[in-house]
Design an enzyme around this catalytic site. Structure first.
Site, PDB file in Angstrom:
ATOM      1  N   ASP A  47       4.795  16.529   0.388  1.00 17.46           N
ATOM      2  CA  ASP A  47       5.673  15.362   0.436  1.00 17.46           C
ATOM      3  C   ASP A  47       7.117  15.815   0.291  1.00 17.46           C
ATOM      4  O   ASP A  47       7.402  16.750  -0.453  1.00 17.46           O
ATOM      5  CB  ASP A  47       5.317  14.369  -0.669  1.00 17.46           C
ATOM      6  CG  ASP A  47       5.930  13.004  -0.410  1.00 17.46           C
ATOM      7  OD1 ASP A  47       5.188  12.096   0.032  1.00 17.46           O
ATOM      8  OD2 ASP A  47       7.149  12.845  -0.632  1.00 17.46           O
ATOM      9  N   ARG A  60     -22.927   9.967 -11.654  1.00 13.54           N
ATOM     10  CA  ARG A  60     -23.093   8.721 -10.888  1.00 13.54           C
ATOM     11  C   ARG A  60     -22.990   8.969  -9.386  1.00 13.54           C
ATOM     12  O   ARG A  60     -23.631   8.310  -8.583  1.00 13.54           O
ATOM     13  CB  ARG A  60     -22.059   7.679 -11.312  1.00 13.54           C
ATOM     14  CG  ARG A  60     -22.153   7.272 -12.766  1.00 13.54           C
ATOM     15  CD  ARG A  60     -23.554   6.791 -13.137  1.00 13.54           C
ATOM     16  NE  ARG A  60     -23.623   6.264 -14.491  1.00 13.54           N
ATOM     17  CZ  ARG A  60     -23.782   6.988 -15.591  1.00 13.54           C
ATOM     18  NH1 ARG A  60     -23.907   8.305 -15.511  1.00 13.54           N
ATOM     19  NH2 ARG A  60     -23.828   6.417 -16.775  1.00 13.54           N
ATOM     20  N   CYS A  74       7.353  -0.271   5.666  1.00 10.46           N
ATOM     21  CA  CYS A  74       7.346  -0.969   4.377  1.00 10.46           C
ATOM     22  C   CYS A  74       8.740  -1.487   4.026  1.00 10.46           C
ATOM     23  O   CYS A  74       8.879  -2.507   3.376  1.00 10.46           O
ATOM     24  CB  CYS A  74       6.890  -0.041   3.268  1.00 10.46           C
ATOM     25  SG  CYS A  74       5.224   0.529   3.491  1.00 10.46           S
ATOM     26  N   ARG A 124       2.768   0.209  -6.104  1.00 15.58           N
ATOM     27  CA  ARG A 124       1.552   0.532  -5.337  1.00 15.58           C
ATOM     28  C   ARG A 124       1.175   2.005  -5.328  1.00 15.58           C
ATOM     29  O   ARG A 124       0.105   2.357  -4.850  1.00 15.58           O
ATOM     30  CB  ARG A 124       1.715   0.054  -3.880  1.00 15.58           C
ATOM     31  CG  ARG A 124       2.786   0.823  -3.140  1.00 15.58           C
ATOM     32  CD  ARG A 124       3.320   0.114  -1.910  1.00 15.58           C
ATOM     33  NE  ARG A 124       4.403   0.895  -1.328  1.00 15.58           N
ATOM     34  CZ  ARG A 124       5.637   0.959  -1.814  1.00 15.58           C
ATOM     35  NH1 ARG A 124       5.960   0.281  -2.888  1.00 15.58           N
ATOM     36  NH2 ARG A 124       6.543   1.706  -1.249  1.00 15.58           N
ATOM     37  N   ASP A 169       4.153   7.924   6.742  1.00 12.83           N
ATOM     38  CA  ASP A 169       4.681   6.608   7.077  1.00 12.83           C
ATOM     39  C   ASP A 169       5.365   6.620   8.440  1.00 12.83           C
ATOM     40  O   ASP A 169       6.149   5.752   8.752  1.00 12.83           O
ATOM     41  CB  ASP A 169       5.668   6.147   5.996  1.00 12.83           C
ATOM     42  CG  ASP A 169       6.813   7.129   5.819  1.00 12.83           C
ATOM     43  OD1 ASP A 169       6.857   8.140   6.557  1.00 12.83           O
ATOM     44  OD2 ASP A 169       7.666   6.898   4.944  1.00 12.83           O
TER      45      ASP A 169
END
Ligand SMILES: [Zn+2]
Length: 339
Positions: free
Chosen positions: A55, A7, A181, A66, A125
């Site tokens: 990380d 695709r 956040c 999320r 962040d």
């Protein structure tokens, strides 16, 4: 390969030629949280050749709303995000070479990886790390996909060294800094919108369609139904220390990131940010008050307190995080307060 990616190959701007290119490219995603998990999944499903994930944090229950690669089991086991993401991504597409680095990204680590990279993707962040990425992008001439989100507000900008303004240039004119956040909250669609932009830009760059890259800074508020697309050509500063005519890459020079020291006998960790110029104590104090923290201030410092957490921020950017000796924990608290 053709069936799996059929695709995407049918999409004319990519086609077989672009797919072949994507399969030979190597991207770095720094920060495997909300943004990082989404872009990682997109690129792995799209058939990128190699993906490096960095990380320093582990999975917690509050991530699951999320951060799409993680499960309850990852949170219960407190798995490092990079490691948990790698496991899930490998199950999605075992052809992709995935490298997971659990740690704090500093200039040395990034300069070691940079010569082999085709793309840098922002999943961080905090702006200390973003400025570090920005300097890496400029020094090694690697495209850098900036992205950020909080609440229902998100923004995205594609930085092409030598062509577009860099993050330093952009920051001088646009109010990019704000709450994190932890104080403002976030809804998942904001993440998906930012990463839709980052993912599309990544596919353009990796498939060799650099001319299709978006030339504007874009921001939106999904709750307020606001969209902004801003031309940025005029923002490029020839005197910029990162992307100007005589760059010094200040964040690489300063080793960027935070300088962390455990203070002897005080049960306290001291943190010095590389870019304290952008820290507004008044603004921070307002944010903390509205987030329900107990805030005190004198002409030299602001103190903040809540649920056993105690920290003090000085005008020169230094912060003391009290009641602990663990630098990683103190860093995490620092970023949750400052963003
Ligand atoms: Zn610049």
């Amino acid at each position: 390969m053709n069936e799996r990616y059929s695709r995407q190959i049918l999409f004319k701007p990519i086609s077989h030629v672009g797919q072949e290119k994507i399969s030979k490219k190597h991207a770095l995603i720094l920060g495997v949280g909300a943004l990082g998990t989404h872009t990682a999944e997109m690129l792995v499903r799209a058939g990128i050749g190699k993906l490096t994930l960095i990380d320093r944090d582990y999975v917690e229950a509050s991530n699951l709303q999320r951060q799409n690669l993680f499960t309850e089991k990852d949170a219960a086991e407190k798995l490092p995000k990079a490691a948990a993401a790698k496991e899930r991504l490998h199950a999605v597409n075992s052809d992709v070479d995935i490298v997971a680095i659990v740690g704090h990204a500093d200039a040395v680590m990034l300069e070691n990886i940079a010569p082999n990279l085709d793309l840098l993707i922002d999943g961080t962040d905090n702006f200390d790390t973003r400025f570090l990425l920005n300097d890496i992008a400029q020094k090694y001439r690697i495209p850098y996909l900036f992205g950020s989100c909080l609440g229902s507000f998100g923004m995205s900008f594609t930085i092409i060294p030598g062509t577009t303004p860099c993050l330093q240039c952009l920051l001088k004119r646009l109010p990019l800094q704000g709450q994190t956040c932890d104080t403002a909250g976030i809804i998942a669609p904001t993440v998906q919108m930012v990463t839709a932009h980052q993912g599309a830009e990544a596919l353009k760059i990796l498939s060799g369609n650099i001319e299709a890259v978006r030339k504007t800074y874009v921001s939106f508020d999904l709750w307020e139904n606001d969209y902004l697309s801003l031309k940025t050509n005029a923002l490029k500063d020839e005197a910029c220390p990162s992307c100007g005519s005589a760059p010094t890459f200040p964040f690489l020079e300063r080793d960027a990131g935070l300088k962390v020291a455990v203070l002897c006998g005080r049960d306290t960790v001291q943190i010095r940010p590389a870019n304290h110029e952008s820290l507004s104590l008044e603004q921070l104090a307002d944010q903390w008050r509205s987030a329900g923290y107990e805030v005190g201030a004198n002409p030299f410092l602001v103190s903040v307190q809540k649920d056993g957490l105690r920290a003090v921020f000085f005008k020169d950017g230094r912060a003391l995080i009290h009641g602990m000796k663990d630098p990683d924990q103190a860093r995490k608290i620092y970023y949750s307060l400052v963003g």
